[in-house]
Design a protein around this motif. Sequence first.
Motif, PDB file in Angstrom:
ATOM      1  N   ARG A   1      20.579 -19.509   9.641  1.00  0.00           N
ATOM      2  CA  ARG A   1      19.389 -20.309   9.356  1.00  0.00           C
ATOM      3  C   ARG A   1      18.692 -20.731  10.648  1.00  0.00           C
ATOM      4  NH1 ARG A   1      21.828 -24.160   4.509  1.00  0.00           N
ATOM      5  NH2 ARG A   1      20.988 -22.957   2.755  1.00  0.00           N
ATOM      6  N   GLU A   2      19.476 -21.073  11.657  1.00  0.00           N
ATOM      7  CA  GLU A   2      18.900 -21.461  12.945  1.00  0.00           C
ATOM      8  C   GLU A   2      18.112 -20.303  13.548  1.00  0.00           C
ATOM      9  OE1 GLU A   2      17.861 -23.813  16.126  1.00  0.00           O
ATOM     10  OE2 GLU A   2      18.909 -24.454  14.315  1.00  0.00           O
ATOM     11  N   SER A   3      18.681 -19.107  13.470  1.00  0.00           N
ATOM     12  CA  SER A   3      17.996 -17.935  14.013  1.00  0.00           C
ATOM     13  C   SER A   3      16.678 -17.691  13.289  1.00  0.00           C
ATOM     14  CB  SER A   3      18.900 -16.702  13.889  1.00  0.00           C
ATOM     15  OG  SER A   3      18.265 -15.560  14.424  1.00  0.00           O
ATOM     16  N   LEU A   4      16.692 -17.783  11.968  1.00  0.00           N
ATOM     17  CA  LEU A   4      15.476 -17.575  11.194  1.00  0.00           C
ATOM     18  C   LEU A   4      14.445 -18.662  11.497  1.00  0.00           C
ATOM     19  CD1 LEU A   4      14.078 -15.905   8.979  1.00  0.00           C
ATOM     20  CD2 LEU A   4      15.198 -17.372   7.299  1.00  0.00           C
ATOM     21  N   HIS A   5      14.901 -19.901  11.611  1.00  0.00           N
ATOM     22  CA  HIS A   5      14.000 -21.010  11.944  1.00  0.00           C
ATOM     23  C   HIS A   5      13.323 -20.771  13.285  1.00  0.00           C
ATOM     24  CE1 HIS A   5      12.429 -25.014  12.553  1.00  0.00           C
ATOM     25  NE2 HIS A   5      13.202 -25.191  13.596  1.00  0.00           N
ATOM     26  N   ARG A   6      14.087 -20.331  14.264  1.00  0.00           N
ATOM     27  CA  ARG A   6      13.502 -20.084  15.593  1.00  0.00           C
ATOM     28  C   ARG A   6      12.518 -18.928  15.552  1.00  0.00           C
ATOM     29  NH1 ARG A   6      15.091 -23.329  19.922  1.00  0.00           N
ATOM     30  NH2 ARG A   6      16.672 -24.784  19.157  1.00  0.00           N
ATOM     31  N   ALA A   7      12.814 -17.902  14.751  1.00  0.00           N
ATOM     32  CA  ALA A   7      11.863 -16.796  14.619  1.00  0.00           C
ATOM     33  C   ALA A   7      10.545 -17.294  14.036  1.00  0.00           C
ATOM     34  CB  ALA A   7      12.452 -15.702  13.742  1.00  0.00           C
ATOM     35  N   ASP A   8      10.627 -18.172  13.037  1.00  0.00           N
ATOM     36  CA  ASP A   8       9.409 -18.745  12.451  1.00  0.00           C
ATOM     37  C   ASP A   8       8.611 -19.524  13.490  1.00  0.00           C
ATOM     38  OD1 ASP A   8       9.989 -17.691   9.961  1.00  0.00           O
ATOM     39  OD2 ASP A   8      10.897 -19.542   9.198  1.00  0.00           O
ATOM     40  N   LEU A   9       9.307 -20.204  14.385  1.00  0.00           N
ATOM     41  CA  LEU A   9       8.619 -20.981  15.426  1.00  0.00           C
ATOM     42  C   LEU A   9       7.931 -20.062  16.436  1.00  0.00           C
ATOM     43  CD1 LEU A   9      11.204 -23.838  16.120  1.00  0.00           C
ATOM     44  CD2 LEU A   9       9.038 -24.007  14.869  1.00  0.00           C
ATOM     45  N   VAL A  10       8.534 -18.897  16.710  1.00  0.00           N
ATOM     46  CA  VAL A  10       7.895 -17.927  17.613  1.00  0.00           C
ATOM     47  C   VAL A  10       6.628 -17.395  16.938  1.00  0.00           C
ATOM     48  CG1 VAL A  10       8.126 -15.707  18.790  1.00  0.00           C
ATOM     49  CG2 VAL A  10      10.055 -17.305  18.742  1.00  0.00           C
ATOM     50  N   GLY A  11       6.786 -16.830  15.760  1.00  0.00           N
ATOM     51  CA  GLY A  11       5.654 -16.471  14.910  1.00  0.00           C
ATOM     52  C   GLY A  11       4.710 -15.415  15.439  1.00  0.00           C
ATOM     53  N   ASP A  12       5.156 -14.536  16.332  1.00  0.00           N
ATOM     54  CA  ASP A  12       4.264 -13.480  16.806  1.00  0.00           C
ATOM     55  C   ASP A  12       4.963 -12.126  16.745  1.00  0.00           C
ATOM     56  OD1 ASP A  12       5.913 -13.273  19.099  1.00  0.00           O
ATOM     57  OD2 ASP A  12       4.682 -14.684  20.233  1.00  0.00           O
ATOM     58  N   GLU A  13       4.325 -11.120  17.362  1.00  0.00           N
ATOM     59  CA  GLU A  13       4.826  -9.748  17.239  1.00  0.00           C
ATOM     60  C   GLU A  13       6.196  -9.544  17.873  1.00  0.00           C
ATOM     61  OE1 GLU A  13       2.729 -10.146  21.082  1.00  0.00           O
ATOM     62  OE2 GLU A  13       2.234 -10.667  19.005  1.00  0.00           O
ATOM     63  N   ARG A  14       6.622 -10.457  18.735  1.00  0.00           N
ATOM     64  CA  ARG A  14       7.937 -10.300  19.366  1.00  0.00           C
ATOM     65  C   ARG A  14       9.066 -10.351  18.344  1.00  0.00           C
ATOM     66  NH1 ARG A  14       8.233 -15.000  23.511  1.00  0.00           N
ATOM     67  NH2 ARG A  14       6.944 -15.970  21.873  1.00  0.00           N
ATOM     68  N   VAL A  15       8.862 -11.048  17.246  1.00  0.00           N
ATOM     69  CA  VAL A  15       9.932 -11.221  16.263  1.00  0.00           C
ATOM     70  C   VAL A  15       9.622 -10.552  14.928  1.00  0.00           C
ATOM     71  CG1 VAL A  15      10.755 -13.370  17.305  1.00  0.00           C
ATOM     72  CG2 VAL A  15       9.014 -13.449  15.503  1.00  0.00           C
ATOM     73  N   ALA A  16       8.478  -9.887  14.819  1.00  0.00           N
ATOM     74  CA  ALA A  16       8.083  -9.306  13.531  1.00  0.00           C
ATOM     75  C   ALA A  16       9.146  -8.357  12.989  1.00  0.00           C
ATOM     76  CB  ALA A  16       6.745  -8.576  13.670  1.00  0.00           C
ATOM     77  N   ALA A  17       9.716  -7.537  13.871  1.00  0.00           N
ATOM     78  CA  ALA A  17      10.711  -6.558  13.428  1.00  0.00           C
ATOM     79  C   ALA A  17      12.102  -7.163  13.264  1.00  0.00           C
ATOM     80  CB  ALA A  17      10.773  -5.394  14.418  1.00  0.00           C
ATOM     81  N   PHE A  18      12.266  -8.437  13.648  1.00  0.00           N
ATOM     82  CA  PHE A  18      13.571  -9.091  13.507  1.00  0.00           C
ATOM     83  C   PHE A  18      13.863  -9.476  12.054  1.00  0.00           C
ATOM     84  CE2 PHE A  18      13.969 -11.133  18.026  1.00  0.00           C
ATOM     85  CZ  PHE A  18      13.827  -9.881  18.592  1.00  0.00           C
TER      86      PHE A  18
ATOM     87  N   ALA B   1      10.837  -6.921   1.708  1.00  0.00           N
ATOM     88  CA  ALA B   1       9.399  -7.101   1.873  1.00  0.00           C
ATOM     89  C   ALA B   1       8.956  -6.941   3.320  1.00  0.00           C
ATOM     90  CB  ALA B   1       8.988  -8.483   1.355  1.00  0.00           C
ATOM     91  N   ARG B   2       9.882  -7.111   4.265  1.00  0.00           N
ATOM     92  CA  ARG B   2       9.540  -7.059   5.694  1.00  0.00           C
ATOM     93  C   ARG B   2       9.949  -5.763   6.368  1.00  0.00           C
ATOM     94  NH1 ARG B   2       7.839 -11.853   8.648  1.00  0.00           N
ATOM     95  NH2 ARG B   2       7.809 -13.600   7.185  1.00  0.00           N
ATOM     96  N   ILE B   3      10.589  -4.835   5.650  1.00  0.00           N
ATOM     97  CA  ILE B   3      11.171  -3.660   6.306  1.00  0.00           C
ATOM     98  C   ILE B   3      10.107  -2.792   6.974  1.00  0.00           C
ATOM     99  CG2 ILE B   3      11.081  -2.220   4.233  1.00  0.00           C
ATOM    100  CD1 ILE B   3      13.837  -2.268   6.969  1.00  0.00           C
ATOM    101  N   GLY B   4       8.871  -2.856   6.512  1.00  0.00           N
ATOM    102  CA  GLY B   4       7.817  -2.047   7.108  1.00  0.00           C
ATOM    103  C   GLY B   4       7.517  -2.403   8.553  1.00  0.00           C
TER     104      GLY B   4
END
Length: 219
Positions: free
Chosen positions: A67-84, A114-117
Amino acid sequence: MDMDTGNPVVGLCTQGMQAEAEGRDTDAERLFLQAWESATGDYEACVAAHYLARHQPTPERTLHWNRESLHRADLVGDERVAAFYPSLYVSLAKAHQHLGKPDEARGSFRLAAARIGAVPPGPYADWTRVAIAEGLRATGAAVRRDADGLLSALLAGFCARGDLKALGLILPAHLADLGTEEDRVRLTTALHMVHAARWLPEDEQQLLGRAIGALAAPA
């Protein structure tokens, strides 16, 4: 996860994965914890938490770090984490599975689908698709409810006879089926190819025809 290999935190996680591959789990955990403690931003924290979740003593702690990892990805919110995201949601889903929460797991697997693309084509994307499809089936979201049983019986027969050609044509499409129309067409095409060649024993040929019919039926 397609990461910035020049980043020092990512470097620590890479070393941790190498230690894990060599069976040095204590070293791996130490390196992942060092990565977390060295993180200076949400991107680095996202990566470190994702790997730190792999070495937790309880399912609850594993869920916390996912959950922490997902939360941090949401905070980044740009193309760096899109494929994560597909991998992050798969990890979260598996943590829910280990805690006996199939509904939560199913929801996370669907979010991963939904995000695999966003994941670039290649072996990592293929592996992630298979993990998602497996999770959807395991949590009761059967991708092809009428066809799955027929396909399982058919593939078991191929394995028993050692028919690698039939397995090689059909199994990849089946394992990576996320339930989309594109996936249905890919799987149906593979089945039609084998059916048209007519090298299977008669009982398998008939079973194959039934599977094609089940896939063609309205959902």
